[in-house]
Design an enzyme around this catalytic site. Structure first.
Site, short mmCIF file in Angstrom:
data_model
loop_
_atom_site.label_atom_id
_atom_site.label_comp_id
_atom_site.label_asym_id
_atom_site.label_seq_id
_atom_site.Cartn_x
_atom_site.Cartn_y
_atom_site.Cartn_z
N LEU A 35 48.76 -24.59 24.81
CA LEU A 35 48.75 -23.35 25.59
C LEU A 35 49.79 -22.38 25.08
CD1 LEU A 35 47.59 -21.98 28.22
CD2 LEU A 35 49.64 -22.86 29.36
N HIS A 36 49.36 -21.15 24.78
CA HIS A 36 50.29 -20.16 24.28
C HIS A 36 49.92 -18.77 24.78
CE1 HIS A 36 47.09 -20.72 21.25
NE2 HIS A 36 47.23 -19.44 20.97
N LEU A 37 50.95 -18.02 25.09
CA LEU A 37 50.83 -16.66 25.62
C LEU A 37 51.10 -15.66 24.50
CD1 LEU A 37 50.72 -14.63 28.07
CD2 LEU A 37 53.21 -15.01 28.27
#
Length: 624
Positions: free
Chosen positions: A528-530
């Site tokens: 998960l990465h923003l």
């Protein structure tokens, strides 16, 4: 050398001819060649010829095929002169004494044209092990990229020697350096330096010929070839890259797209070659390994300005990556034969004493691979075949492009709220996961901007705007939005706050920028990465519709919306329809349509329209 045929002449292109008139002569010839070591050789000429009559029938017993005139390899391990037992050692006739310091012996060869004769012809045998464990590769970066030949030859020999030492008990693993010209300086340099290091010339040798016609034109069988690729992994240009893509047909281009769409210098990617490829059908090539080295040509991308300290490091990494990926293919082949994956098996099929050590290296990567910036461990053959378009709907996430080497993939088919919950992550898609789980391995890289117990902040290696960074979760099991639940809300809020903090820092440097924070519905990289990305989209790395539409359509979920939705419903909904990435190109401000990326970028540079109203609400945009 067939029955009722005249014996060959030296003038026909042969270097050495031994005439065998009975089975005893045949045995002596085979024993003689089997007893030669890496530094041993035989003088050229004709030996033991008693008549010019036809060769006896017994000669066929040790010829592999009538059309290849190849000596059959003995089933036992190769015995060098120094390893031969005393009772096996027999004095050679005076005219067949081995001269010290000479290069690797020539084999009995079929009649090749003088201009194309290879002094170091590959040894063929009936076993498929040799074909599957032979890598043919060109010299990387020494043609179009103009890398110094002397330095390059040192690196080739050093990396080859290190690799073969790791597999010293698998005698049929072979590395073959290929070039078109008999007068190739890189071949002569490598042969000379390999001889000085006493590398077994049956396992590492040079070959003159076309890498796309090694079997049909040169008689050399190998199932894996390397391609000196461009960074885009596309056909074109000249030399080896153009030749391999042309020989392999469209199937190689499509197969490459499934595994990666770009490489960075010093890395490689394994592409299983479809059986419909002409190169597979005609030459028996099952895998192509694309590899990209350093560039010393000012007319090509990533010019190093003759910085050979950095260039040599990158070239070392390129060959290490190439050989490690070849090792993964060998392990897969051996695993199929032994019905289990094993990092290293002996030639007899038994388990090597070094198995435990090799398994540890396979799990954590070799020491050289550990030093490779942001590079995950080696991908197995099975994982290579799992590299599909479903694994990589877009390519913007390539903050790190690796050598096609992931950890064990997560698999599943559960769906939540219209989003794929988990999937098989192939090739370079594991890079962010490896980085998030083990940031200490990459503490020396300038790509990492911030590290905490919960997340890291990383520069996107291929930014799609002037400012583009990622906030990557360090929680194991959070591959994408599909895995996020209510208990993860505190983490998402802290990731959002970190993103806003960095956006504000960038605004202090350039107040004209506007930032948007969000996630991709179906990310192309695990973990998960923003994204924190400026809305100018002024970047040479933004190249196609997938890049553009992944940031300017509902495929991109604003961070504030994700947090709000999880608060209310316990999970985030997002469109998993990847067709949205192929939509027409529209300006993200005025929504005007444009035919291609260059015209779209030209429009964006001058567009003064306000952002759409929905982006101006709920702090979806961050500006000064």
């Amino acid at each position: 050398m067939l029955q009722k045929k005249e014996t060959p002449l030296l003038t026909e292109g042969f270097s050495r001819i031994m005439s065998c008139n009975d089975d005893g002569d045949i045995k002596k010839a085979v024993d003689l060649y089997n007893a030669l070591g890496p530094s041993d050789s035989l003088p050229s000429g004709i030996f033991c010829q008693k008549s010019k009559g036809p060769v006896q029938v017994g000669i066929m017993k040790f010829l592999k095929k009538g059309d290849t005139s190849t000596v059959e390899k003995s089933s036992g391990p190769k015995i060098t002169l120094s390893e031969t037992k005393p009772e096996q050692q027999k004095p050679l006739p005076k005219h067949e004494k081995v001269e010290e310091g000479m290069s690797c012996p020539m084999e009995i060869e079929k009649g090749l044209n003088d201009k194309n004769e290879n002094e170091e012809h590959a040894k063929e045998c009936d076993s498929g092990d040799v074909d599957s464990c032979t890598l043919a590769f060109p010299s990387i970066s020494t043609a179009d990229f103009q890398f110094d030949l002397d330095r390059a030859s040192d690196i080739i020999v050093d990396t080859a020697a290190d690799f073969l030492q790791k597999f010293d008990n698998i005698t049929y693993i072979r590395l073959v350096l290929v070039d078109l010209s008999e007068k190739s300086r890189i071949l002569s340099l490598v042969k000379e330096k390999a001889s000085k290091k006493s590398i077994d010339c049956s396992r590492f040798f040079t070959f003159v010929g076309d890498i796309t016609q090694l079997h049909t034109k040169g008689g050399l069988r190998c199932s894996v070839i390397a391609n000196a690729a461009n960074w885009r992994l596309k056909p074109g240009g000249g030399g080896v890259n153009a030749a391999i893509f042309s020989a392999a047909g469209e199937s190689l281009h499509h197969a490459t797209k499934k595994c990666a769409d770009a490489l960075r210098p010093g890395t490689s990617v394994v592409v299983p070659l479809p059986s419909i490829s002409p190169l597979h059908q005609r030459e028996g090539v099952t895998h192509v390994i694309h590899v990209l080295g350093p560039n010393m040509n000012p007319m090509r991308p990533d010019y190093l300005k003759n910085d050979y300290i950095k260039g040599s490091k990158i070239l070392h990494e390129a060959y290490n990556s190439l050989f490690e990926n070849f090792a993964s293919i060998v392990r897969g082949h051996m695993g199929k034969q032994n019905e289990k994956l094993g990092p290293e098996m002996s030639a007899s099929g038994g388990t090597s004493p070094n198995d435990t050590k090799m398994k540890r290296e396979d799990s954590h990567g070799s020491e050289r691979m550990k030093k490779h910036k942001l590079l995950p461990p080696i991908m197995t053959v099975k994982q290579q075949h799992e590299c599909t378009k479903a694994n990589m709907p877009n390519y913007h996430d390539k903050s790190i492009t690796s050598s096609a080497a992931p950890n064990q993939a997560r698999e599943g088919d559960t769906k939540k709220s219209g989003v794929v919950a988990s999937k098989t992550w192939g090739s370079w898609a594991q890079a962010l996961y490896e980085l998030a789980m083990h940031p200490e391995k990459y503490k020396n890289t300038d790509s990492i901007m911030e590290t905490s117990d919960e997340f890291i902040v990383l520069k996107d290696l291929y930014p799609k705007a002037k400012r583009h960074v990622l906030v990557i979760s360090r929680t194991d099991g959070l591959d994408s939005l599909a895995d996020v639940k209510k208990e993860h809300l505190p983490l998402l809020r802290r990731m959002h706050s970190a993103g806003v903090k960095w956006a504000q820092k960038f605004l202090e440097e350039d107040a004209s920028l506007v930032f948007r924070l969000g996630y991709h519905s179906v990310p192309s990289m695990r973990q998960l990465h923003l994204h924190i990305i400026s809305q100018d989209f002024d970047s040479t790395s933004l190249k196609n519709k997938k890049h553009w539409n992944s940031f300017t359509t509902p495929f991109f979920r604003d961070s504030v919306d994700v947090i709000e939705e999880i608060e209310q419903h316990g999970s985030a909904t997002a469109s998993s329809d990847e067709k949205i990435l192929a939509m027409e190109l529209r300006c993200h401000r005025c929504r005007s349509a444009h035919p291609n990326i260059p015209k779209l970028k030209s429009h964006i540079a001058n567009c003064k329209s306000s952002f759409p109203s929905h982006l101006l609400q709920k702090n979806r945009l961050t500006s000064s």
